[in-house]
Scaffold this active site. Structure first.
Site, PDB file in Angstrom:
ATOM      1  N   ARG A   1       6.336  30.379  -6.074  1.00 40.76           N
ATOM      2  CA  ARG A   1       6.052  30.752  -7.472  1.00 40.76           C
ATOM      3  C   ARG A   1       5.054  29.759  -8.098  1.00 40.76           C
ATOM      4  O   ARG A   1       3.903  30.087  -8.327  1.00 40.76           O
ATOM      5  CB  ARG A   1       7.366  30.788  -8.290  1.00 40.76           C
ATOM      6  CG  ARG A   1       7.216  31.462  -9.654  1.00 40.76           C
ATOM      7  CD  ARG A   1       6.650  30.562 -10.738  1.00 40.76           C
ATOM      8  NE  ARG A   1       7.484  29.391 -10.995  1.00 40.76           N
ATOM      9  CZ  ARG A   1       7.143  28.424 -11.841  1.00 40.76           C
ATOM     10  NH1 ARG A   1       5.997  28.479 -12.497  1.00 40.76           N
ATOM     11  NH2 ARG A   1       7.935  27.381 -12.009  1.00 40.76           N
ATOM     12  N   ASP A   2       5.476  28.523  -8.302  1.00 37.21           N
ATOM     13  CA  ASP A   2       4.611  27.571  -9.003  1.00 37.21           C
ATOM     14  C   ASP A   2       3.361  27.265  -8.193  1.00 37.21           C
ATOM     15  O   ASP A   2       2.257  27.137  -8.730  1.00 37.21           O
ATOM     16  CB  ASP A   2       5.399  26.273  -9.283  1.00 37.21           C
ATOM     17  CG  ASP A   2       4.831  25.486 -10.441  1.00 37.21           C
ATOM     18  OD1 ASP A   2       3.654  25.687 -10.786  1.00 37.21           O
ATOM     19  OD2 ASP A   2       5.561  24.654 -11.005  1.00 37.21           O
TER      20      ASP A   2
ATOM     21  N   HIS B   1      12.018  19.077 -12.183  1.00 36.49           N
ATOM     22  CA  HIS B   1      10.811  19.735 -11.647  1.00 36.49           C
ATOM     23  C   HIS B   1       9.625  18.912 -12.130  1.00 36.49           C
ATOM     24  O   HIS B   1       9.373  18.853 -13.332  1.00 36.49           O
ATOM     25  CB  HIS B   1      10.806  21.168 -12.219  1.00 36.49           C
ATOM     26  CG  HIS B   1       9.540  21.945 -12.063  1.00 36.49           C
ATOM     27  ND1 HIS B   1       9.535  23.208 -11.521  1.00 36.49           N
ATOM     28  CD2 HIS B   1       8.255  21.685 -12.396  1.00 36.49           C
ATOM     29  CE1 HIS B   1       8.309  23.679 -11.528  1.00 36.49           C
ATOM     30  NE2 HIS B   1       7.500  22.773 -12.064  1.00 36.49           N
TER      31      HIS B   1
ATOM     32  N   HIS C   1       5.475  17.385 -11.634  1.00 34.82           N
ATOM     33  CA  HIS C   1       4.146  17.524 -11.032  1.00 34.82           C
ATOM     34  C   HIS C   1       3.601  16.133 -10.715  1.00 34.82           C
ATOM     35  O   HIS C   1       4.126  15.123 -11.173  1.00 34.82           O
ATOM     36  CB  HIS C   1       3.232  18.331 -11.967  1.00 34.82           C
ATOM     37  CG  HIS C   1       3.551  19.796 -11.941  1.00 34.82           C
ATOM     38  ND1 HIS C   1       2.757  20.729 -11.324  1.00 34.82           N
ATOM     39  CD2 HIS C   1       4.614  20.483 -12.421  1.00 34.82           C
ATOM     40  CE1 HIS C   1       3.307  21.927 -11.432  1.00 34.82           C
ATOM     41  NE2 HIS C   1       4.440  21.807 -12.104  1.00 34.82           N
TER      42      HIS C   1
ATOM     43  N   CYS D   1       0.558  25.027 -13.931  1.00 34.16           N
ATOM     44  CA  CYS D   1       0.602  26.110 -14.909  1.00 34.16           C
ATOM     45  C   CYS D   1      -0.817  26.447 -15.346  1.00 34.16           C
ATOM     46  O   CYS D   1      -1.518  25.583 -15.876  1.00 34.16           O
ATOM     47  CB  CYS D   1       1.446  25.678 -16.110  1.00 34.16           C
ATOM     48  SG  CYS D   1       1.407  26.883 -17.439  1.00 34.16           S
TER      49      CYS D   1
ATOM     50  N   ASN E   1       2.651  20.262  -7.777  1.00 32.57           N
ATOM     51  CA  ASN E   1       4.015  19.709  -7.824  1.00 32.57           C
ATOM     52  C   ASN E   1       4.184  18.573  -6.822  1.00 32.57           C
ATOM     53  O   ASN E   1       3.337  18.364  -5.966  1.00 32.57           O
ATOM     54  CB  ASN E   1       5.011  20.799  -7.423  1.00 32.57           C
ATOM     55  CG  ASN E   1       5.161  21.852  -8.481  1.00 32.57           C
ATOM     56  OD1 ASN E   1       4.359  22.767  -8.565  1.00 32.57           O
ATOM     57  ND2 ASN E   1       6.166  21.728  -9.302  1.00 32.57           N
TER      58      ASN E   1
END
Ligand code: COA
Ligand code: ZN
Length: 307
Positions: A20-21, A212, A214, A245, A254
């Site tokens: 996803r990310d 979470h 980065h 994002c 990340n």
């Protein structure tokens, strides 16, 4: 607690969010078959929980236009582990519900400016929508992300009081029991991570907090590790260090999954994930997807990779 016990209890819960990310920030469309292969390889590497996609507007993020097909694949082939998807709004939650997902991550940013840039809603509008999702799909577990907890591209650092008040709203108004604290643009540092986790755990002892982060300043592994030492429920990382994002200027990848797993495995932590298999998966990804890799496997000669 005696030290022997502590050694026996070195268990770390690492959740993969690259599909996803990681993928949402890749410009060129990744063939759905490649995404499925990556999911299968992650599953084969030993993950117990994977964020598989997001149900977002294909106009906002065309990369995620195959969310339903990916979810159907994961529900069929990864059925004995936890799979979940990010949703920005009611529309996304409804689509995730229709395909049969049992867990979704509605996203809200601690900074209202970033919330508006990302999901075009005020805090209250997002919270109202989460409530509607909870009421209409009570069988789905909601594990929200709070974005920009450690700093916002528009508002800078935000106060701990604002964070505690957001958590209070999510728990008391929506009834969530698990929340992920996100360093969306990777500006966190170890002492900040420690303080934020201590403060949130102390104020909400019955809530599970995930971390979470980065890797903007190369602190992804360190900050994730601080989270583990502070007893977060899980840390989220992304294969190859892909990610970011698209609606946060300057966002980078990340924490790289293979870098964190390398460290944890050598330091004696039980993660249930095979570093060798994960590295092979990262290499498959690197060979098939053009992206902003920050994972260090790319720069290391093969003979040193698996030592
Ligand atoms: N899935 C699929 N399509 C969606 C959708 C979703 N979750 N949410 C909205 N849409 C579609 C609508 O059907 C509409 O399509 P149309 O123009 O063909 O009629 C279009 O998107 C815009 O709808 P609108 O009602 O104006 O959107 P919205 O205000 O409800 O929400 C967002 C827009 C924020 C949901 C959208 O911009 C988005 O998905 N952003 C992605 C955010 C993100 O993923 N950020 C990174 C991860 S944190
Ligand atoms: Zn992120």
């Amino acid at each position: 607690m005696n030290t022997d016990n502590k050694i026996l209890q070195k268990k770390a819960n690492v959740v993969e969010i690259g599909p996803r990310d990681g993928f949402q920030n890749v410009k060129e469309f990744i063939p759905t078959e490649v995404k499925k292969t990556v999911l299968q390889k992650l599953y084969d590497s030993g993950y117990k929980k994977i964020q598989i996609t997001s149900f977002v507007s294909p106009k906002a993020i065309p990369q995620m236009k195959d969310a339903t097909e990916i979810a159907e694949f994961a529900l069929r082939n990864l059925s004995d582990i936890d799979i979940f998807a990010l949703v920005p709004n009611y529309y996304g939650a409804k689509s995730a519900h229709e395909v049969g997902l049992k867990e979704i991550t509605p996203v809200i940013s601690l900074s209202e400016s970033h919330n508006k840039a990302n999901v075009r809603r005020s805090h209250q509008e997002s919270l109202d929508e989460f409530k509607r999702i909870k009421d209409d799909f009570p069988e789905m577990k909601l594990t929200p992300d709070i974005a920009t907890v450690f700093g916002c591209p528009f508002e800078g650092r935000l106060s701990i009081d604002l964070l505690l008040s957001m958590i209070d709203k999510l728990t008391s108004q929506i009834g969530v029991t698990e929340i992920t604290l996100c360093d969306t643009i990777g500006v966190g540092y170890p002492e900040q991570v420690r303080q934020i986790i201590r403060n949130t755990k102390q104020a909400f002892p019955s809530i599970k907090f995930n971390l979470h982060v980065h890797d903007t300043r190369n602190m992804g592994v360190l900050n994730s590790y601080i989270g583990i030492l502070e007893g977060v429920n899980s840390v989220q990382t992304s294969l190859g260090g892909l990610g970011g994002c698209p609606f946060a200027p300057g966002a980078t990848g990340n924490t790289s999954s293979e870098d964190l797993i390398y460290m944890l495995q050598h330091d004696g932590w039980d993660t249930g994930i095979s570093f060798d298999s994960l590295l092979a998966t990262a290499k498959y990804l690197h060979g098939n997807v053009q992206g902003n890799y920050s994972g260090h496997h790319i720069h290391i000669k093969d003979e040193y990779c698996c030592l």
